[in-house]
Design an enzyme around this catalytic site. Structure first.
Site, PDB file in Angstrom:
ATOM      1  N   LYS A 256      33.366  54.756  28.026  1.00 43.43           N
ATOM      2  CA  LYS A 256      34.245  55.617  28.811  1.00 43.43           C
ATOM      3  C   LYS A 256      33.995  57.089  28.521  1.00 43.43           C
ATOM      4  CE  LYS A 256      38.214  52.410  28.709  1.00 43.43           C
ATOM      5  NZ  LYS A 256      38.346  51.906  30.078  1.00 43.43           N
TER       6      LYS A 256
ATOM      7  N   ARG B  60      47.053  45.081  45.601  1.00 43.82           N
ATOM      8  CA  ARG B  60      47.672  44.808  46.899  1.00 43.82           C
ATOM      9  C   ARG B  60      47.598  46.032  47.818  1.00 43.82           C
ATOM     10  NH1 ARG B  60      50.265  40.145  47.911  1.00 43.82           N
ATOM     11  NH2 ARG B  60      51.093  38.898  46.195  1.00 43.82           N
TER      12      ARG B  60
ATOM     13  N   GLY C  80      41.162  44.596  28.540  1.00 39.82           N
ATOM     14  CA  GLY C  80      41.138  45.648  27.536  1.00 39.82           C
ATOM     15  C   GLY C  80      41.762  45.161  26.254  1.00 39.82           C
ATOM     16  N   SER C  81      43.021  45.535  26.064  1.00 40.40           N
ATOM     17  CA  SER C  81      43.716  45.212  24.818  1.00 40.40           C
ATOM     18  C   SER C  81      44.036  43.723  24.717  1.00 40.40           C
ATOM     19  CB  SER C  81      45.002  46.030  24.758  1.00 40.40           C
ATOM     20  OG  SER C  81      44.745  47.358  25.170  1.00 40.40           O
TER      21      SER C  81
END
Lengths: 193, 295
Positions: free
Chosen positions: B82, B166, B236-237
């Site tokens: 990142k 969505r 991720g986490s």
């Protein structure tokens, strides 16, 4: 004719799009039962380590080996690695269906990915093809019963044996259907024999 | 034309190869190996996972090149990293290190509050987060080769990723109903380039893949996002904050492939031990939301 596309991971939708342009019915293959409906199989690009793990847990590893005895299979990039006899620079158990030694990510990382003109020799003609090489493997050694069908700077980049057709690049990332058409004829020949 | 550029084709090509897979956040070479062994299609090399960035506060920056190199050595699958929004110098470092994909990420502290990076000027591809179609198409206009929902990273709560997925899917459908005379006005209203809107109108889909990210913690979360139209998931986490990362990683990988086979999803969900604890989004003060970074 129905062609299966291994859909456990990777760019299987692009192969499906290619085949639908050629008016061929497709089946997305995620289980041995899906495979039973198919006259041929494509193993797409993606990550070969992921393919092998998911092929094993789904029971497809053995089913694809069985399938290959009578039917044709095509593999592009990770599909080639999955089908090859041996990976030279990484420990990975492959399907061992075509006698090729391949090196994974042989041209380097994504920064070294490239598009180059491939010299194609199929259907008794010499032409060229847009070769899209993404973190591509390299065929380091061709063994028994292998016909080399295309080259890029001295490397064999498209090869076949009686039942298997493999490319180190991605014809499915182009608009050019010739290699898929060649595979379809390979399936037709198997059906007739 | 944007989509005929060869370099852009190579970038989107790699994104295509990652479809149907799981990309996992890792903070050490050992975690990267666990991720590869579990069947991840790529890893995201981080110093701190989002849950810890959120807990510890301070300025979050690009990962130390030393750690990125260690992770590149440890695995054979693509390695992503990142950089801060707008911080093109961090991106230049990541390109020099040969990472396979750069995430211009709202999880890190933004470096520029006006502009995102000109992603066309790089040879390696970028992934960017989006909450709606305007953000999605602006990022594509800047050269992103892959999109992901922003979700709300580091919460273990799927609700924001669902909202963002969505929203994008709904607006793609809406674009396909627009007349040609409406495209410029629509582009103005959402702040997006007309060329990219025209592509979406014609093809009925985005010109680059769209993955889910931000809050995925369970196999069911992965199946939900894939059914809502995600083409892969970033976790991720959710993995390394859970009590049994290896099993959870494998379960999410298998579920992402078989997301419509509910017997498999059920089996992979069984006895997975503790997921990460998670946070209710309403408990987060508005100024601490990550998803509102970038525009």
């Amino acid at each position: 004719m129905k062609i299966g596309i291994l859909a456990i991971q990777g760019d299987f939708e692009l192969h499906r799009k290619m085949l639908s342009r050629l008016n061929v019915d497709t089946v997305l293959v995620k289980s041995p039962a899906d495979l039973e409906k198919c006259d041929g199989l494509i193993i797409p690009g993606g990550e070969s380590t992921t393919f092998i793990k998911l092929l094993k847990v789904s029971g497809l590893f053995a089913a694809v080996k069985q399938f290959s005895q009578a039917k044709a299979i095509m593999g592009t990039c990770a599909g080639l690695i999955t089908l090859a006899r041996k990976v030279t620079n990484f420990s990975l158990e492959t399907l061992d269906l075509i006698d090729l030694d391949v090196a994974r990510n042989a041209y380097g990382r994504q920064i070294d990915s490239f598009i180059g003109e491939v010299a194609l020799h199929i259907n008794g003609r010499d032409t060229s093809f847009e070769g899209v090489f993404i973190r591509a493997p390299r065929i380091e050694k061709t063994g028994q019963g292998i016909r080399s069908l295309a080259f890029y700077q001295g490397d064999v980049v498209l090869a076949e044996n009686e039942n298997i057709l493999v490319a180190t690049f991605h014809p499915e990332l182009t608009e050019d259907t010739r290699i898929h058409e060649y595979f379809i004829r390979k399936i037709q020949a198997k059906i007739q024999s | 034309m944007l989509f005929e550029d060869k370099n852009y084709k190579l970038k989107i090509g790699l994104a295509e190869m990652l479809k149907g897979g799981v990309i996992m956040d890792v903070t050490t070479a050992e975690q990267a190996k666990i991720a590869e062994e579990a069947g991840a299609v790529a890893v995201m090399a981080l110093e701190r996972i989002p849950a810890d960035i959120r807990a510890q506060g301070g300025v979050a920056r690009m990962t130390d090149p030393k750690l990125i190199k260690e992770i590149q050595k440890a695995v054979s699958i693509p390695v992503m990293a990142k950089c801060r929004i707008g911080h093109f110098a961090e991106a230049q470092i990541l390109e020099s290190l040969g990472v396979d994909f750069i995430d211009e990420s709202e999880v890190l502290t933004p470096a520029d509050e006006e502009y995102h990076i000109d992603k066309h000027s790089f040879k390696i591809p970028f992934v960017c987060g989006c909450r709606n179609i305007g953000e999605a198409l602006r990022r594509i206009g800047e050269g992103a080769a892959l999109l992901r929902t922003k979700g709300e990273a580091g919460t273990g709560n799927i609700v924001e990723a669902v909202r963002h997925m969505r929203a994008v899917q709904r607006e793609i459908k809406h674009i396909t109903t627009l007349g040609n005379e409406e495209l410029v006005g629509y582009g103005k209203s959402i702040g997006a380039p007309v060329e990219v809107i025209s592509y979406v109108k014609r093809e009925g889909k985005l010109p680059v893949p769209n993955f889910a990210a931000g809050g995925i913690a369970t196999p069911a979360d992965a199946s939900l996002m894939m059914q809502l139209g995600a083409e892969s998931v970033f976790v991720g986490s959710g993995i390394f904050k859970s009590s049994e990362p290896e099993r959870r990683a494998k379960a999410i990988v298998r579920t992402t492939t078989h997301y419509l086979d509910f017997d498999i999803v059920a089996k992979e969900s069984e006895d997975l031990k503790e997921p990460m604890k998670g946070i209710d989004i309403k408990e987060i003060p508005e100024e601490q939301l990550l998803q509102t970074r970038g525009w």
